[in-house]
Design an enzyme around this catalytic site. Structure first.
Site, PDB file in Angstrom:
ATOM      1  N   SER B 139      58.205  30.815  76.359  1.00 47.09           N
ATOM      2  CA  SER B 139      58.614  30.186  75.099  1.00 47.09           C
ATOM      3  C   SER B 139      58.243  31.117  73.964  1.00 47.09           C
ATOM      4  O   SER B 139      57.269  31.870  74.056  1.00 47.09           O
ATOM      5  CB  SER B 139      57.896  28.855  74.907  1.00 47.09           C
ATOM      6  OG  SER B 139      58.018  28.429  73.559  1.00 47.09           O
ATOM      7  N   TYR B 152      49.896  24.632  75.301  1.00 46.75           N
ATOM      8  CA  TYR B 152      51.227  25.076  75.716  1.00 46.75           C
ATOM      9  C   TYR B 152      51.409  26.578  75.431  1.00 46.75           C
ATOM     10  O   TYR B 152      51.887  27.337  76.285  1.00 46.75           O
ATOM     11  CB  TYR B 152      52.265  24.249  74.950  1.00 46.75           C
ATOM     12  CG  TYR B 152      53.693  24.448  75.354  1.00 46.75           C
ATOM     13  CD1 TYR B 152      54.187  23.882  76.531  1.00 46.75           C
ATOM     14  CD2 TYR B 152      54.570  25.169  74.547  1.00 46.75           C
ATOM     15  CE1 TYR B 152      55.519  24.042  76.890  1.00 46.75           C
ATOM     16  CE2 TYR B 152      55.894  25.336  74.894  1.00 46.75           C
ATOM     17  CZ  TYR B 152      56.364  24.765  76.057  1.00 46.75           C
ATOM     18  OH  TYR B 152      57.678  24.928  76.406  1.00 46.75           O
TER      19      TYR B 152
END
Lengths: 77, 245
Positions: B139, B152
């Protein structure tokens, strides 16, 4: 030369592309036969398949030479 | 464009928006696909849509034993696993000061540790085949951070470091390990954003729009292809120019 030794030698010769007479009792896979660390992992995988045995990681680390491999496989199979 | 006929691909998180599109992309290029995810229903629906060459392989990635078993199940279903796409991911957002050990550990377990276990599980077959493709879906957050997503972002950045190390180790065996790092993509997750939030985001995205799952899938199909054989340890950013890395 026992059958086990012949079969181990065949795998080593094929995998590492070395001359058969270089694969002696005390020949070290890494120092004498030009294997890198990943080659040694692959050799262990090939031994496991050829002989239908399981070679745990801590045992695999003790297999440094052709003689080590033959001895371990004879004891394990 | 890229031909994956005869190849076999395991895709985790295939019940989600991006994962399903990745599976569609690989399948359309000719690959057999193993569809993994926690929810069986969407996996069955996707398999039905794809028809032949699609296998449903449910797996809870927070269950270590189930993760260990998945590569074997996939190889049994498809004959091998030549392509692994570590796409599954969860979020447990919280401000760093309020983040619990559990929120941290769950995200690391599913997003990073399961990717390690699955990669380890498929490597033996890839080494023997002298061909393999591991694609980690990272990401943009892993590179630029995001408030509320320390767990995350850490997992996603961890994937990149893990992937590069593995890429080194197995490059000589015809196995590549790469990442695709999406920016803001239109999915069920981002559809919850308010118009105001979206407008705020658009200012930061030179392309002036969110990306589509198909645009992420196309990057994966490329990295999985024989043509990408000389690309390894790379991260392909698919973010509309939001972060030019």
């Amino acid at each position: 030369m026992s059958d086990v030794a012949d079969r181990v030698k065949k795998i080593v010769v094929e995998h590492l592309g070395v001359e058969e007479d270089k694969v002696t009792e005390n020949a070290s896979f890494i120092d004498d036969l030009g294997a890198d660390s990943l080659d040694t992992v692959e050799l262990v995988m090939a031994f496991e398949e050829e002989f239908g045995i399981e070679i745990p990681d801590d045992a695999a680390e003790t297999i440094q030479t052709f003689g080590d491999a033959v001895k371990f496989i004879k004891e394990a199979s | 464009m890229f031909d994956l006929s005869g190849k076999t691909a395991l895709v985790t998180g295939a019940s989600g928006g991006i994962g399903a599109e990745i599976a569609r992309g690989l399948h359309a290029a000719g690959a057999s696909v193993g569809l993994s995810g926690t929810r069986q229903e969407p996996l069955e629906a996707l398999a039905a849509e794809l028809g032949e060459r699609a296998h449903v392989l449910p797996c809870n990635l927070s269950d270590a034993d189930a993760v260990e078993a998945l590569p074997k199940q996939a190889a049994e279903a498809m004959g091998s696993v030549g392509i692994l796409v570590n796409n599954a991911g969860i979020t447990r957002d919280n401000l760093f000061m309020r983040m619990s050990d559990d929120e941290w550990a769950q995200v690391l377990e599913v997003n990073l540790t399961s990717a390690m276990r699955l990669s380890r599980g498929v490597l033996r077959g890839m080494m023997k085949a002298r061909w393999g493709r591991i694609v980690n879906i990272s990401s943009v957050v892993g590179s630029i951070g995001n408030p509320g997503q320390a767990n995350y972002a850490a997992a996603k950045a961890g994937m990149a470091g893990m992937g590069k190390s593995l890429a080194y180790e197995v490059a000589s065996r015809g196995i590549t390990v790469n990442s695709v790092a999406p920016g803001f993509i239109e999915t069920a997750m981002t559809s919850k954003l308010t118009d105001e939030q979206k407008a705020g985001l658009m200012v930061k995205i030179p392309a002036g729009r969110m990306g589509s799952a198909g645009e992420v899938a196309a990057a994966v199909v490329y990295l999985a292809s024989p043509e990408a054989g000389y690309v390894t340890g790379a991260t392909l950013h698919v973010n509309g120019g939001m972060a030019m890395l």
